[in-house]
Design a protein around this motif. Sequence first.
Motif, PDB file in Angstrom:
ATOM      1  N   GLN A 241      -0.687   9.218 -10.659  1.00 58.78           N
ATOM      2  CA  GLN A 241      -1.089   7.837 -10.953  1.00 58.78           C
ATOM      3  C   GLN A 241      -0.370   7.249 -12.168  1.00 58.78           C
ATOM      4  OE1 GLN A 241      -3.232   6.581  -8.577  1.00 58.78           O
ATOM      5  NE2 GLN A 241      -3.057   8.634  -7.733  1.00 58.78           N
TER       6      GLN A 241
ATOM      7  N   SER B 173       0.368   5.330   0.270  1.00 60.67           N
ATOM      8  CA  SER B 173      -0.552   6.434   0.548  1.00 60.67           C
ATOM      9  C   SER B 173       0.113   7.742   0.140  1.00 60.67           C
ATOM     10  CB  SER B 173      -0.864   6.444   2.051  1.00 60.67           C
ATOM     11  OG  SER B 173      -1.442   7.664   2.421  1.00 60.67           O
ATOM     12  N   ILE B 174      -0.563   8.493  -0.721  1.00 62.50           N
ATOM     13  CA  ILE B 174      -0.010   9.769  -1.204  1.00 62.50           C
ATOM     14  C   ILE B 174      -0.814  10.903  -0.611  1.00 62.50           C
ATOM     15  CG2 ILE B 174       0.460  11.176  -3.245  1.00 62.50           C
ATOM     16  CD1 ILE B 174       0.747   8.564  -4.846  1.00 62.50           C
ATOM     17  N   GLU B 175      -0.127  11.797   0.095  1.00 66.35           N
ATOM     18  CA  GLU B 175      -0.785  12.951   0.700  1.00 66.35           C
ATOM     19  C   GLU B 175      -0.181  14.228   0.138  1.00 66.35           C
ATOM     20  OE1 GLU B 175      -0.341  12.611   4.948  1.00 66.35           O
ATOM     21  OE2 GLU B 175      -0.905  10.491   4.940  1.00 66.35           O
TER      22      GLU B 175
ATOM     23  N   ARG C 242      -2.922  14.584  -7.857  1.00 67.23           N
ATOM     24  CA  ARG C 242      -3.095  13.171  -7.528  1.00 67.23           C
ATOM     25  C   ARG C 242      -3.330  12.342  -8.805  1.00 67.23           C
ATOM     26  NH1 ARG C 242      -3.954  10.677  -2.899  1.00 67.23           N
ATOM     27  NH2 ARG C 242      -4.295  12.616  -1.762  1.00 67.23           N
TER      28      ARG C 242
ATOM     29  N   THR D   5       4.116   5.820   3.105  1.00 71.77           N
ATOM     30  CA  THR D   5       3.406   7.097   3.055  1.00 71.77           C
ATOM     31  C   THR D   5       4.294   8.135   2.379  1.00 71.77           C
ATOM     32  OG1 THR D   5       2.210   6.591   5.087  1.00 71.77           O
ATOM     33  CG2 THR D   5       2.297   8.905   4.437  1.00 71.77           C
TER      34      THR D   5
ATOM     35  N   PRO E  11       0.822  -1.212   0.000  1.00 73.19           N
ATOM     36  CA  PRO E  11       0.000   0.000   0.000  1.00 73.19           C
ATOM     37  C   PRO E  11       0.855   1.260   0.000  1.00 73.19           C
ATOM     38  CG  PRO E  11      -0.668  -1.536   1.752  1.00 73.19           C
ATOM     39  CD  PRO E  11       0.629  -2.037   1.209  1.00 73.19           C
TER      40      PRO E  11
ATOM     41  N   GLY F 282       3.500  -0.668   4.532  1.00 78.78           N
ATOM     42  CA  GLY F 282       2.940   0.396   3.715  1.00 78.78           C
ATOM     43  C   GLY F 282       3.931   1.539   3.642  1.00 78.78           C
TER      44      GLY F 282
ATOM     45  N   LYS G  92       4.442  12.153   1.399  1.00 76.61           N
ATOM     46  CA  LYS G  92       3.831  13.474   1.610  1.00 76.61           C
ATOM     47  C   LYS G  92       4.467  14.473   0.668  1.00 76.61           C
ATOM     48  CE  LYS G  92       2.537  12.669   6.388  1.00 76.61           C
ATOM     49  NZ  LYS G  92       2.960  12.779   7.791  1.00 76.61           N
TER      50      LYS G  92
ATOM     51  N   SER H 205       2.726  -0.726  -5.836  1.00 78.21           N
ATOM     52  CA  SER H 205       1.387  -0.881  -5.256  1.00 78.21           C
ATOM     53  C   SER H 205       0.622  -2.059  -5.855  1.00 78.21           C
ATOM     54  CB  SER H 205       0.597   0.425  -5.349  1.00 78.21           C
ATOM     55  OG  SER H 205       0.561   0.926  -6.648  1.00 78.21           O
TER      56      SER H 205
END
Lengths: 183, 183
Positions: free
Chosen positions: B163, A178-180, B159, B144, A176, B142, B146, B172
């Motif tokens: 992709q 996660s893009i913030e 966003r 993350t 996984p 996972g 930022k 992913s």
Amino acid sequence: MITTANMKNGVNVDQLVDTINAVQGNPELAKFEFRAKNNWITGGHCVTSAKGFYGVGQEDTTRQETFTMECDHPSVLLGEDKAATPVEVVLHALGSCLTAAMTYHAAANDIDIEGMESTLEGGIDLQGFLGLDPEIRKGYDGITVKFKVKSDASEEQLRALAQFSPVFDIISNPTPVSIEFVK
Amino acid sequence: MITTANMKNGVNVDQLVDTINAVQGNPELAKFEFRAKNNWITGGHCVTSAKGFYGVGQEDTTRQETFTMECDHPSVLLGEDKAATPVEVVLHALGSCLTAAMTYHAAANDIDIEGMESTLEGGIDLQGFLGLDPEIRKGYDGITVKFKVKSDASEEQLRALAQFSPVFDIISNPTPVSIEFVK
């Protein structure tokens, strides 16, 4: 499974056994967090730095150096070719991790490795990246790694050792992400 | 969707449009193969070199330099800490690829990006790597990422651009990895 020999394959086996015993006694010690910071330069060229990480129950204090790594793209991919592409860096991470997994687990199992090299190839259809066909994936269709290992170990033994590689797991199974976006 | 502006975000938009048009006319041009060669040094320390690749219908002849990249492990992971770990290199590849995907696709969509940086974190429980618990995965639980992006684009736009990243896809989603042992 574990011998008490001191060094094997360049790995301190005593320290490895101590680590395994310590983690068995306190699984919290096995929780690591790795970090990196990426800065865009221009176009497809950027630089990453990595230093701090958390592990063995605390923030690391031993690493002295900040490692910097660049990525760029060749001219046919509109870059200035100042560094390897991100997808080549994936091959670097995978080859390095499979190799380390084999040397560490070989050491833990009293298997000598005298030499090891590997070639990695990944095929990619850039119609996916270019957004020309949503049916075509954006990443590698697949990666082939060919190892040449100087060892008395059987292919089956080496293959079993390679399965412990974190990057092999990260790539071959879903991880996984996660893009913030922050201000 | 495509403008005819020359340079945007450090990307030659004319060349990008030409590339897209060329690939639309001949999808074979989009087939790339990237390669790397890894050599074990000792313990968890090794070096990768990358130069040749195939793309745009031929073996590349433009890249002059062989890029070399090292991996090692910190002392708590029994290494000599001469370079970033393979799992940190994964963060480098991911951050770099997401960044390039955003700058390229922003350029193609006439979106200006003035600056971009990102931090990446990945958590990993080394009980998996150590073989202490088969239920615990060996790779990151996972990752993350930022992003701090200086742009008028909305978070939704950025966003969507991200992709397109090949490495985001590789990590992913499952990517088949074939491991062979050769003499």
